[in-house]
Design an enzyme around this catalytic site. Structure first.
Site, PDB file in Angstrom:
ATOM      1  N   TRP A   1       0.811  -1.210   0.000  1.00 51.87           N
ATOM      2  CA  TRP A   1       0.000   0.000   0.000  1.00 51.87           C
ATOM      3  C   TRP A   1       0.845   1.261   0.000  1.00 51.87           C
ATOM      4  CZ3 TRP A   1      -4.493  -0.157  -1.944  1.00 51.87           C
ATOM      5  CH2 TRP A   1      -5.210  -1.352  -1.887  1.00 51.87           C
TER       6      TRP A   1
ATOM      7  N   ASP B   1      -1.705   6.949   6.164  1.00 51.43           N
ATOM      8  CA  ASP B   1      -2.819   6.167   5.641  1.00 51.43           C
ATOM      9  C   ASP B   1      -3.199   5.159   6.725  1.00 51.43           C
ATOM     10  OD1 ASP B   1      -4.522   4.368   4.443  1.00 51.43           O
ATOM     11  OD2 ASP B   1      -3.170   3.838   2.797  1.00 51.43           O
TER      12      ASP B   1
ATOM     13  N   LYS C   1     -13.077  -0.818   6.329  1.00 52.04           N
ATOM     14  CA  LYS C   1     -12.545  -1.833   7.233  1.00 52.04           C
ATOM     15  C   LYS C   1     -13.175  -1.659   8.624  1.00 52.04           C
ATOM     16  CE  LYS C   1      -8.829  -1.625   4.113  1.00 52.04           C
ATOM     17  NZ  LYS C   1      -8.983  -2.773   3.260  1.00 52.04           N
TER      18      LYS C   1
END
Lengths: 360, 360
Positions: free
Chosen positions: B102, B172, B196
């Site tokens: 990511w 993030d 999430k």
């Protein structure tokens, strides 16, 4: 539970049958043991939901096979930048036809990415009419010509399709997509926020011809690049899964009603009830030129502005909400998208007559 | 109806109580006669939902008053471009710490907007550890330092907060936001996709310090410009209203459970059950360095890859789904976010023991 008649310009009323099904399936979609909200977008359950929604878009709109159907994020205001970031690079310039607040905003945003030519503007008529194509000053070297097919604030709508020759026609159809049949092959690109005729906000539909994909400016974010998303089946980033599911239910509902021809007949009938009454009344009036009147958003004025507040209050008491016109134009606005039943429009006209009798 | 234990990395399992409430309110929110999906974002009903969601974010995370809380679209992959478009202009360069797929993607995307310095990378360890700060090569002139606090694929998580001095730290936090208390004042900007720990996909939370707003590059789209959105209370364009509503319900649920301290204890207890078993087993193993193990995403390997298919099939038969590891690392991965009950983890470990007994 009493459901209101919701005349909001968007997010807007949805078919009750769709909401009932969504409620029933909330904890367990089709025996999967999950809500659609909880599904991995890579799992077979969501992939089937996504594929069915896309297939229904193709079927309802009659999308030719050389067009991609993308489900994206950012709404029409996002697309105001995303369209030029993807398309303007071809020649560095684009034509914009300005027919109201939305297309004005689109043209303004595009200026960050290339040369914008104001090909025509309805500003002289205070955006109550759409300039005839014979008056448009089109640039044959434009990367595209941008229009807004229906302006939600002014209530003007194209009832004809512009002919832009070899230059691709790009249309913001946020507020009239799926309300009538269209010939997709006349357009290079169509985009629409979902929150009027398709589903919840947070989902943008993009239908784009293959040859327009692949010309993005280097500064175009990957998540908003048509090529990246087309290659990844709209799953380059996690798509707004629940919104796609609801839109799919709405598409199924439209199909069951008879598709876009049936929607058009339904919308014409509803709008006629309202416009006919506006035209015969001396108390209310429509400010919009007859040939440009929107079947989706019907702005109207009372004889005396001072009565606006009382009108809105009385409507609210009868379960009719969101009738206040946009602050830039004042007056009233009834948004009567696909999911507004004819009973809602009849109830509104009945109330308008009653109010006129009391205050006229 | 049998609900599964859904170990998906995202979109992910949600609290059942939240889904029940959403189902009950689907056709008529609090006597309004509308679904939340149908509400104008400018109406008093939705404005109250939006304000409550923001207030809960501020309360749960302890957001100082000199930070804005924004609800945006495009997910973390969208933010990979949106962050540099808004922040990198200050000095034209930024530091990125790469700890997995990511953050690698984030660093790559940022290169379209300025000079990206790879300040540190865990690549040598195959992303199974987080480089110590003493090894980072930070540029004092960077506009910001970017990290990913939890990598969902590799399963590594920061259990400490980097000190970047006067240079703003950008994180993030898509996959561990709201899973534990954090000190927001240590960060310049935090962003997270909702899917999430917060709600449905299609919603991005951005928490940004006031002084970082207002430095966007001219090519930054208005819909993704922190200043435009901050000035418009996240309503410059129509926000993803239904996703904000669901996130608000999740925030209320977290608060009722005791807030982020309670979430942390719950998540530590769940993760310990799984890691303890992985460490004692000779059949399964965790590839991740102990000090960097994620409490959210637990990748593990079977002794023999050839058994992977049988393991997944057996799990599915017992109502445990989405345990397959990401294709780039293989093996298994159990994502155990806030809403995964301890029973789910216990059921998984019981099944793992059974499978080991059969195949060990």
């Amino acid at each position: 539970m009493t459901r209101v008649f919701n005349f909001s310009p968007g997010p807007a009323t949805l078919p009750e049958a769709v909401l009932r099904q969504a409620a029933e399936e909330m904890l367990d979609w089709h025996g999967s043991g999950m809500s659609v909200m909880e599904m991995s977008h890579r799992g077979k359950e969501f992939i089937s939901i996504h594929a069915e929604a896309e297939a229904l878009v193709r079927e309802l709109l009659g999308v030719p096979s050389n067009y991609k159907v993308l489900f994206m994020q950012g709404g029409a205001i996002g697309e105001n930048a995303i369209v030029p970031m993807n398309l303007i690079g071809k020649t560095g310039k684009a034509d914009y036809v300005v027919t109201g607040d939305w297309s004005k905003k689109s043209a303004k945003e595009a200026k960050s990415y290339g040369k914008v030519n104001a090909a025509a503007s309805g500003e002289a008529s205070h955006f109550t009419a759409i300039p005839k194509q014979s008056e448009w000053k089109l640039d044959p070297e434009a990367s595209y010509v941008h229009i807004c097919s229906n302006e939600t604030i002014g209530g003007v709508q194209y009832h004809w399709t512009p002919d832009t020759g070899a230059v691709p026609l790009v249309a913001d159809m946020s507020s009239d997509i799926m309300s009538r049949p269209i010939d997709v092959s006349r357009y290079g690109l169509i985009y629409a926020g979902a929150q009027k005729n398709m589903g919840p906000s947070g989902l943008t539909l993009v239908v784009v011809r293959d040859d327009l994909i692949g010309h993005a400016l280097p500064i175009c974010p990957s998540a908003f690049n048509y090529q990246t998303q087309a290659e990844a089946d709209s799953m380059y980033n996690t798509p707004p899964t629940y919104a796609i599911y609801i839109a799919g239910l709405v598409f199924k509902y439209i199909k069951a009603q008879g598709g876009l021809k049936a929607m058009e007949a339904h919308n014409q009938a509803k709008a006629a009830i309202l416009y006919d009454y506006l035209d015969e009344s001396r108390f209310y009036r429509s400010p919009v030129a007859r040939e440009a009147r929107s079947l989706m958003n019907v702005p109207f004025k009372l004889k005396d502005d001072a009565l606006d507040e009382a009108f809105l209050k009385g409507a609210q008491a009868k379960g009719m909400i969101q009738l206040k016109g946009h602050r830039s134009v004042g007056g009233m606005r009834a948004s009567i998208y696909n999911a507004m039943p004819v009973e809602g429009v009849k109830a509104l006209v009945a109330y308008m007559k009653e109010f006129e009798a009391q205050h006229g």
